[in-house]
Design a protein around this motif. Sequence first.
Motif, PDB file in Angstrom:
ATOM      1  N   LEU A 139      69.327  44.896 -10.367  1.00 49.27           N
ATOM      2  CA  LEU A 139      69.041  43.623 -11.026  1.00 49.27           C
ATOM      3  C   LEU A 139      70.340  42.870 -11.331  1.00 49.27           C
ATOM      4  N   LEU A 140      71.321  43.580 -11.850  1.00 48.96           N
ATOM      5  CA  LEU A 140      72.598  42.951 -12.183  1.00 48.96           C
ATOM      6  C   LEU A 140      73.326  42.483 -10.921  1.00 48.96           C
ATOM      7  N   THR A 141      73.287  43.291  -9.882  1.00 55.09           N
ATOM      8  CA  THR A 141      73.954  42.931  -8.621  1.00 55.09           C
ATOM      9  C   THR A 141      73.354  41.664  -8.039  1.00 55.09           C
ATOM     10  N   ALA A 142      72.045  41.525  -8.159  1.00 61.03           N
ATOM     11  CA  ALA A 142      71.379  40.327  -7.636  1.00 61.03           C
ATOM     12  C   ALA A 142      71.827  39.076  -8.371  1.00 61.03           C
ATOM     13  N   ARG A 143      72.375  39.258  -9.544  1.00 62.66           N
ATOM     14  CA  ARG A 143      72.873  38.116 -10.331  1.00 62.66           C
ATOM     15  C   ARG A 143      74.399  38.099 -10.401  1.00 62.66           C
ATOM     16  N   ASP A 144      75.008  38.783  -9.423  1.00 57.73           N
ATOM     17  CA  ASP A 144      76.468  38.791  -9.259  1.00 57.73           C
ATOM     18  C   ASP A 144      77.199  39.260 -10.507  1.00 57.73           C
ATOM     19  N   THR A 145      76.662  40.299 -11.149  1.00 58.22           N
ATOM     20  CA  THR A 145      77.364  40.859 -12.288  1.00 58.22           C
ATOM     21  C   THR A 145      77.205  42.373 -12.287  1.00 58.22           C
ATOM     22  N   THR A 146      77.798  43.018 -13.262  1.00 63.69           N
ATOM     23  CA  THR A 146      77.747  44.468 -13.429  1.00 63.69           C
ATOM     24  C   THR A 146      77.489  44.779 -14.901  1.00 63.69           C
ATOM     25  N   PHE A 147      77.205  46.045 -15.188  1.00 57.10           N
ATOM     26  CA  PHE A 147      77.085  46.448 -16.590  1.00 57.10           C
ATOM     27  C   PHE A 147      78.350  46.068 -17.355  1.00 57.10           C
ATOM     28  N   GLU A 148      79.486  46.429 -16.778  1.00 55.41           N
ATOM     29  CA  GLU A 148      80.750  46.219 -17.467  1.00 55.41           C
ATOM     30  C   GLU A 148      81.003  44.736 -17.728  1.00 55.41           C
ATOM     31  N   ALA A 149      80.795  43.907 -16.729  1.00 62.19           N
ATOM     32  CA  ALA A 149      81.061  42.471 -16.881  1.00 62.19           C
ATOM     33  C   ALA A 149      80.087  41.841 -17.866  1.00 62.19           C
ATOM     34  N   SER A 150      78.815  42.195 -17.765  1.00 57.78           N
ATOM     35  CA  SER A 150      77.807  41.617 -18.641  1.00 57.78           C
ATOM     36  C   SER A 150      78.055  41.993 -20.096  1.00 57.78           C
ATOM     37  N   PHE A 159      61.306  32.273 -25.377  1.00 56.11           N
ATOM     38  CA  PHE A 159      62.385  33.194 -25.013  1.00 56.11           C
ATOM     39  C   PHE A 159      61.810  34.499 -24.467  1.00 56.11           C
ATOM     40  N   TYR A 160      60.862  35.071 -25.179  1.00 55.25           N
ATOM     41  CA  TYR A 160      60.301  36.361 -24.774  1.00 55.25           C
ATOM     42  C   TYR A 160      59.604  36.255 -23.420  1.00 55.25           C
ATOM     43  N   GLU A 161      58.835  35.217 -23.243  1.00 52.55           N
ATOM     44  CA  GLU A 161      58.128  35.046 -21.975  1.00 52.55           C
ATOM     45  C   GLU A 161      59.109  34.850 -20.824  1.00 52.55           C
ATOM     46  N   GLN A 162      60.176  34.099 -21.074  1.00 49.48           N
ATOM     47  CA  GLN A 162      61.182  33.868 -20.032  1.00 49.48           C
ATOM     48  C   GLN A 162      61.856  35.174 -19.621  1.00 49.48           C
ATOM     49  N   GLU A 170      60.011  37.825 -17.596  1.00 50.63           N
ATOM     50  CA  GLU A 170      60.031  37.555 -16.157  1.00 50.63           C
ATOM     51  C   GLU A 170      61.365  37.947 -15.526  1.00 50.63           C
ATOM     52  N   ILE A 171      62.455  37.779 -16.245  1.00 43.25           N
ATOM     53  CA  ILE A 171      63.780  38.032 -15.671  1.00 43.25           C
ATOM     54  C   ILE A 171      64.091  39.527 -15.623  1.00 43.25           C
ATOM     55  N   ASP A 172      63.994  40.202 -16.769  1.00 39.92           N
ATOM     56  CA  ASP A 172      64.395  41.614 -16.792  1.00 39.92           C
ATOM     57  C   ASP A 172      63.533  42.487 -17.701  1.00 39.92           C
ATOM     58  N   SER A 173      62.408  41.949 -18.180  1.00 42.13           N
ATOM     59  CA  SER A 173      61.528  42.676 -19.111  1.00 42.13           C
ATOM     60  C   SER A 173      62.277  43.120 -20.356  1.00 42.13           C
ATOM     61  N   LEU A 174      63.316  42.384 -20.728  1.00 40.52           N
ATOM     62  CA  LEU A 174      64.168  42.740 -21.855  1.00 40.52           C
ATOM     63  C   LEU A 174      64.613  44.196 -21.754  1.00 40.52           C
ATOM     64  N   ALA A 175      65.025  44.560 -20.553  1.00 41.48           N
ATOM     65  CA  ALA A 175      65.406  45.947 -20.270  1.00 41.48           C
ATOM     66  C   ALA A 175      66.735  46.033 -19.536  1.00 41.48           C
ATOM     67  N   SER A 176      67.611  45.074 -19.816  1.00 41.64           N
ATOM     68  CA  SER A 176      68.959  45.105 -19.256  1.00 41.64           C
ATOM     69  C   SER A 176      69.879  44.350 -20.198  1.00 41.64           C
ATOM     70  N   PRO A 177      71.196  44.490 -20.029  1.00 48.32           N
ATOM     71  CA  PRO A 177      72.099  43.729 -20.900  1.00 48.32           C
ATOM     72  C   PRO A 177      72.140  42.239 -20.599  1.00 48.32           C
ATOM     73  N   LEU A 178      71.410  41.788 -19.586  1.00 43.05           N
ATOM     74  CA  LEU A 178      71.408  40.366 -19.252  1.00 43.05           C
ATOM     75  C   LEU A 178      70.894  39.504 -20.400  1.00 43.05           C
ATOM     76  N   TYR A 179      69.914  39.992 -21.145  1.00 42.83           N
ATOM     77  CA  TYR A 179      69.300  39.143 -22.167  1.00 42.83           C
ATOM     78  C   TYR A 179      70.076  39.125 -23.483  1.00 42.83           C
ATOM     79  N   TYR A 180      71.059  39.982 -23.626  1.00 46.70           N
ATOM     80  CA  TYR A 180      71.762  40.102 -24.895  1.00 46.70           C
ATOM     81  C   TYR A 180      72.387  38.787 -25.380  1.00 46.70           C
ATOM     82  N   PRO A 181      73.175  38.090 -24.553  1.00 44.90           N
ATOM     83  CA  PRO A 181      73.806  36.860 -25.078  1.00 44.90           C
ATOM     84  C   PRO A 181      72.796  35.823 -25.545  1.00 44.90           C
ATOM     85  N   ALA A 182      71.727  35.629 -24.781  1.00 45.14           N
ATOM     86  CA  ALA A 182      70.715  34.651 -25.168  1.00 45.14           C
ATOM     87  C   ALA A 182      70.002  35.075 -26.445  1.00 45.14           C
TER      88      ALA A 182
END
Length: 233
Positions: free
Chosen positions: A189-200, A88-91, A94-106
């Motif tokens: 980063l979020l825009t590249a994945r078709d999302t926003t802070f609010e949506a994520s 998980f950490y290694e993945q 690569e995606i966001d350096s665990l520095a965005s709300p993208l990794y929260y659900p996982a």
Amino acid sequence: MTGGRELSWDGCVNVRDLGGLGRVRPRAVVRMEAPTRLSEVGWAAAWAHGVRTVIDLRDPDEREPERAPRPPGIATVYVPQDPVGTPFYEQWKEIDSLASPLYYPAMLVEHPEPVVTAVRAIANAAPGCVVFHCAGGKDRTGLLALVVLTLAGAAPDEIIADYLLTYDRMKRRYDELGFRDQLAAVTELLTARDTTFEASLTSTIAALKMPDFLLDNGLSDTELAALYARLTL
């Protein structure tokens, strides 16, 4: 808006009380960046605010010498949040350096244990206000705040607004370090994945069933009762 939640502790720029969000009472929990630069005056202000426990969410190799000693009556609890050494950490490095709300659900699905351990530390802390922090007070701190505030019935817009405050509060620190503007970087980063802070963040909050998430991942009924008693009005 932060109302009276903003705290002025000399040496730190990203300190705020979560009281007033949902049913959280003032002086129950405070979020901040690492207190590395907190001065003696800053620590005295924390003590005067009622702080008796500090929960450090950083990895051991991130801890740095502090500008001033902590008052002897403040306990420190270490609860590292990053599942270092896991796939998980290694993945997510690569995606966001665990520095965005993208990794929260996982994180909440695959590695809930560190988050629940931090929640348990809040529940079991000695009487007094509890501070929790990571390095910048944004990502690991943001996830723990999201969990605590969801439990306490805060509305998604309150949680999102509180999360976003850190980008403004920490901008000066990041500028000093020569980092790229973090709000712009994570927005890109979020825009590249078709999302926003609010949506994520909204989707993370919606999927977080409380108190089931905590109980299903090891928090006891007694600890949950202690947590409610600490947090809520």
